[in-house]
Design a protein around this motif. Structure first.
Motif, PDB file in Angstrom:
ATOM      1  N   PRO A  58     -49.006  83.798  -2.760  1.00 48.29           N
ATOM      2  CA  PRO A  58     -48.475  85.142  -3.049  1.00 48.29           C
ATOM      3  C   PRO A  58     -48.040  85.892  -1.793  1.00 48.29           C
ATOM      4  O   PRO A  58     -47.060  86.621  -1.817  1.00 48.29           O
ATOM      5  CB  PRO A  58     -49.661  85.841  -3.734  1.00 48.29           C
ATOM      6  CG  PRO A  58     -50.509  84.743  -4.270  1.00 48.29           C
ATOM      7  CD  PRO A  58     -50.344  83.598  -3.324  1.00 48.29           C
ATOM      8  N   GLU A  59     -48.773  85.700  -0.699  1.00 50.33           N
ATOM      9  CA  GLU A  59     -48.432  86.421   0.536  1.00 50.33           C
ATOM     10  C   GLU A  59     -47.185  85.843   1.201  1.00 50.33           C
ATOM     11  O   GLU A  59     -46.678  86.409   2.168  1.00 50.33           O
ATOM     12  CB  GLU A  59     -49.612  86.413   1.512  1.00 50.33           C
ATOM     13  CG  GLU A  59     -50.004  85.054   2.032  1.00 50.33           C
ATOM     14  CD  GLU A  59     -51.062  84.354   1.178  1.00 50.33           C
ATOM     15  OE1 GLU A  59     -51.740  83.459   1.706  1.00 50.33           O
ATOM     16  OE2 GLU A  59     -51.199  84.721  -0.012  1.00 50.33           O
ATOM     17  N   GLU A  60     -46.703  84.724   0.696  1.00 49.58           N
ATOM     18  CA  GLU A  60     -45.503  84.120   1.253  1.00 49.58           C
ATOM     19  C   GLU A  60     -44.372  84.155   0.222  1.00 49.58           C
ATOM     20  O   GLU A  60     -43.659  83.181   0.016  1.00 49.58           O
ATOM     21  CB  GLU A  60     -45.782  82.695   1.735  1.00 49.58           C
ATOM     22  CG  GLU A  60     -46.695  82.675   2.941  1.00 49.58           C
ATOM     23  CD  GLU A  60     -46.759  81.315   3.607  1.00 49.58           C
ATOM     24  OE1 GLU A  60     -46.609  80.308   2.913  1.00 49.58           O
ATOM     25  OE2 GLU A  60     -46.960  81.269   4.832  1.00 49.58           O
ATOM     26  N   ALA A 259     -42.139  79.983  14.004  1.00 49.79           N
ATOM     27  CA  ALA A 259     -41.634  79.014  14.980  1.00 49.79           C
ATOM     28  C   ALA A 259     -42.496  77.754  15.024  1.00 49.79           C
ATOM     29  O   ALA A 259     -42.021  76.665  15.309  1.00 49.79           O
ATOM     30  CB  ALA A 259     -41.563  79.656  16.360  1.00 49.79           C
ATOM     31  N   SER A 260     -43.791  77.887  14.742  1.00 54.28           N
ATOM     32  CA  SER A 260     -44.684  76.733  14.808  1.00 54.28           C
ATOM     33  C   SER A 260     -44.743  75.948  13.499  1.00 54.28           C
ATOM     34  O   SER A 260     -45.299  74.866  13.454  1.00 54.28           O
ATOM     35  CB  SER A 260     -46.106  77.203  15.167  1.00 54.28           C
ATOM     36  OG  SER A 260     -46.571  78.106  14.180  1.00 54.28           O
ATOM     37  N   ASP A 261     -44.198  76.501  12.441  1.00 56.56           N
ATOM     38  CA  ASP A 261     -44.247  75.820  11.139  1.00 56.56           C
ATOM     39  C   ASP A 261     -42.989  76.192  10.379  1.00 56.56           C
ATOM     40  O   ASP A 261     -42.983  77.065   9.527  1.00 56.56           O
ATOM     41  CB  ASP A 261     -45.496  76.245  10.369  1.00 56.56           C
ATOM     42  CG  ASP A 261     -45.618  75.519   9.032  1.00 56.56           C
ATOM     43  OD1 ASP A 261     -44.852  74.552   8.819  1.00 56.56           O
ATOM     44  OD2 ASP A 261     -46.457  75.913   8.213  1.00 56.56           O
ATOM     45  N   GLU A 262     -41.894  75.527  10.695  1.00 52.47           N
ATOM     46  CA  GLU A 262     -40.597  75.954  10.187  1.00 52.47           C
ATOM     47  C   GLU A 262     -40.172  75.266   8.898  1.00 52.47           C
ATOM     48  O   GLU A 262     -39.067  75.464   8.436  1.00 52.47           O
ATOM     49  CB  GLU A 262     -39.529  75.726  11.256  1.00 52.47           C
ATOM     50  CG  GLU A 262     -39.706  76.619  12.465  1.00 52.47           C
ATOM     51  CD  GLU A 262     -38.571  76.479  13.456  1.00 52.47           C
ATOM     52  OE1 GLU A 262     -37.888  75.445  13.421  1.00 52.47           O
ATOM     53  OE2 GLU A 262     -38.365  77.413  14.243  1.00 52.47           O
ATOM     54  N   ASP A 263     -41.036  74.446   8.310  1.00 51.99           N
ATOM     55  CA  ASP A 263     -40.620  73.664   7.163  1.00 51.99           C
ATOM     56  C   ASP A 263     -41.094  74.235   5.830  1.00 51.99           C
ATOM     57  O   ASP A 263     -41.003  73.566   4.809  1.00 51.99           O
ATOM     58  CB  ASP A 263     -41.122  72.212   7.305  1.00 51.99           C
ATOM     59  CG  ASP A 263     -40.419  71.506   8.449  1.00 51.99           C
ATOM     60  OD1 ASP A 263     -39.241  71.792   8.671  1.00 51.99           O
ATOM     61  OD2 ASP A 263     -41.063  70.683   9.111  1.00 51.99           O
ATOM     62  N   ARG A 264     -41.618  75.431   5.824  1.00 48.10           N
ATOM     63  CA  ARG A 264     -42.097  76.016   4.572  1.00 48.10           C
ATOM     64  C   ARG A 264     -40.977  76.816   3.912  1.00 48.10           C
ATOM     65  O   ARG A 264     -40.281  77.577   4.560  1.00 48.10           O
ATOM     66  CB  ARG A 264     -43.317  76.902   4.825  1.00 48.10           C
ATOM     67  CG  ARG A 264     -44.545  76.105   5.215  1.00 48.10           C
ATOM     68  CD  ARG A 264     -45.735  76.989   5.505  1.00 48.10           C
ATOM     69  NE  ARG A 264     -45.486  77.824   6.688  1.00 48.10           N
ATOM     70  CZ  ARG A 264     -45.593  79.148   6.699  1.00 48.10           C
ATOM     71  NH1 ARG A 264     -45.923  79.788   5.617  1.00 48.10           N
ATOM     72  NH2 ARG A 264     -45.382  79.815   7.808  1.00 48.10           N
ATOM     73  N   TRP A 265     -40.844  76.621   2.619  1.00 48.06           N
ATOM     74  CA  TRP A 265     -39.799  77.298   1.841  1.00 48.06           C
ATOM     75  C   TRP A 265     -40.425  77.996   0.649  1.00 48.06           C
ATOM     76  O   TRP A 265     -41.379  77.488   0.045  1.00 48.06           O
ATOM     77  CB  TRP A 265     -38.771  76.278   1.362  1.00 48.06           C
ATOM     78  CG  TRP A 265     -37.993  75.644   2.475  1.00 48.06           C
ATOM     79  CD1 TRP A 265     -38.376  74.587   3.250  1.00 48.06           C
ATOM     80  CD2 TRP A 265     -36.714  76.045   2.962  1.00 48.06           C
ATOM     81  NE1 TRP A 265     -37.412  74.306   4.187  1.00 48.06           N
ATOM     82  CE2 TRP A 265     -36.368  75.182   4.024  1.00 48.06           C
ATOM     83  CE3 TRP A 265     -35.800  77.051   2.589  1.00 48.06           C
ATOM     84  CZ2 TRP A 265     -35.172  75.293   4.732  1.00 48.06           C
ATOM     85  CZ3 TRP A 265     -34.612  77.144   3.278  1.00 48.06           C
ATOM     86  CH2 TRP A 265     -34.299  76.292   4.338  1.00 48.06           C
TER      87      TRP A 265
END
Length: 364
Positions: A58-60, A259-265
């Motif tokens: 939810p926070e994302e 920048a450290s975890d750029e693959d989350r959508w």
């Protein structure tokens, strides 16, 4: 036995003729009952949905902001915060009547349901105006793999020009949609500019921020193998702001990673009556990076047709964009150079979608 039309189309260069030159688009392919995806649309594994790390926390989720009480300073604060952190947000009670939104969605379907020979009248080769274009994918000449999307793009010059050249099947509804969003666009820019120490948007600033508009009608037909392709590849918009109307199919994803975890959508869920707003590269540059344009993409769908109608609010082609003087007044170092907006846009359309690489064109 002679090959079927579907075999002929998918096994040879006739696909280009059928899809692009004859105006059938991917809608024409979709209606042929293909059992497999033509090889021209197969994307590298890294670009497919299977490679996306999708988060449902939810926070994302991008912020959902209710604009019903404009007197509440928290509304402007929420919009500016969302522009800084996310570059994307959804608006409810934004002032654009739901019937206007529904009518433009109906008009979009009406245009794409026209016979191919009618739609092809608006192709690059046949259109009576350089401001009206019907096409497919993003930039077929530059792409190694095509995107599963057809589109109509109209650049607004004047109501007279639109009446003379825009397709009759949709022009009235698109013009009304554009007019009814104008107040909203000005309100949003007013809020966003205040945080950048721009206390008043005079005519010169207004022309720089929203001096031109382009509207797309996007059509994503049912895909025979959606896991192998994309509706739209990873990109950020070149606009100041984009005002997006999407139907209830879903499929729009926004990059959520740091920048450290750029693959989350994260998925942008369709909400009744909502408009999705995103910051474009032009405003990222003018805000000297304070507001963020963010990568987004659309996945293909194997069960339903999807449509969307974005309004791209842009500087004028001849405008020079760079960090606003008010942003640099405190001594902040400029991150971007001054660039002619038309040069920036030309660079964007010269290549396939490539995430946020376009913005490097303006970096110092």
């Amino acid at each position: 036995m002679a090959p079927s039309i579907s075999q002929t189309i998918t096994d040879s260069s006739d696909l280009t003729e059928f899809v692009i030159s004859k105006g059938n688009g991917v809608k024409g392919l979709s209606q042929m009952g293909l059992k497999s995806l033509p090889k021209q649309y197969i994307q590298p594994v890294t670009e497919r949905k299977v490679s996306m790390k999708i988060t449902n926390l939810p926070e994302e989720s991008i912020p959902i902001i209710d604009m019903s009480n404009l007197e509440d300073p928290k509304v402007a604060e929420s919009i500016c915060n969302a522009a800084e952190k996310w570059g994307f947000f959804q608006l409810l009670n934004h002032g654009v009547p739901i019937e206007v939104l529904e009518h433009v969605k109906q008009a979009t379907h009406r245009f794409f349901e026209l016979p191919a020979e009618e739609k092809s009248k608006f192709s690059k080769e046949n259109s009576s105006s350089t401001n009206v274009r019907f096409g497919t994918s993003f930039s077929p000449e530059a792409e190694k793999a095509l995107e599963w999307k057809d589109w109509l793009s109209v650049f607004y010059i004047s109501e007279d020009e639109a009446s003379a050249h825009w397709p009759a099947a949709c022009k009235d509804e698109v013009l009304e949609y554009m007019k009814r969003t104008d107040i909203l666009i000005k309100r949003l820019l007013g809020m966003l500019m205040k945080r950048l120490n721009v206390t008043e948007i005079d005519k010169t600033k207004e022309a720089l921020l929203m001096g031109s508009k382009r509207i797309n009608l996007n059509y994503y037909p049912v895909c025979p193998d959606p896991e192998l392709t994309v509706g739209i590849g990873r990109h950020s918009d070149v606009s100041t702001l984009t005002i997006l109307l999407q139907d209830y199919t879903g499929g729009l994803y926004v990059r959520a990673g740091t920048a450290s975890d750029e693959d989350r959508w994260v998925h942008v869920p369709p909400l009744e009556g909502s408009l999705v707003i995103n910051i474009g590269d032009a405003l990222q540059i003018m805000s000297n990076g304070k507001y963020k344009s963010v990568e987004h993409r659309v996945v293909a769908n194997g069960n339903q047709t999807r449509i969307s109608v974005p309004i791209f609010v842009n500087p004028r082609p001849s405008d020079v964009i760079g960090p606003l003087p008010e942003v640099l007044a405190s001594g902040e170092k400029a991150l971007y150079k001054q660039v002619v907006y038309s040069d920036y846009v030309r660079h964007f359309f010269r290549k396939a979608h490539d995430g946020k690489d376009t913005v490097d064109f303006a970096k110092i």
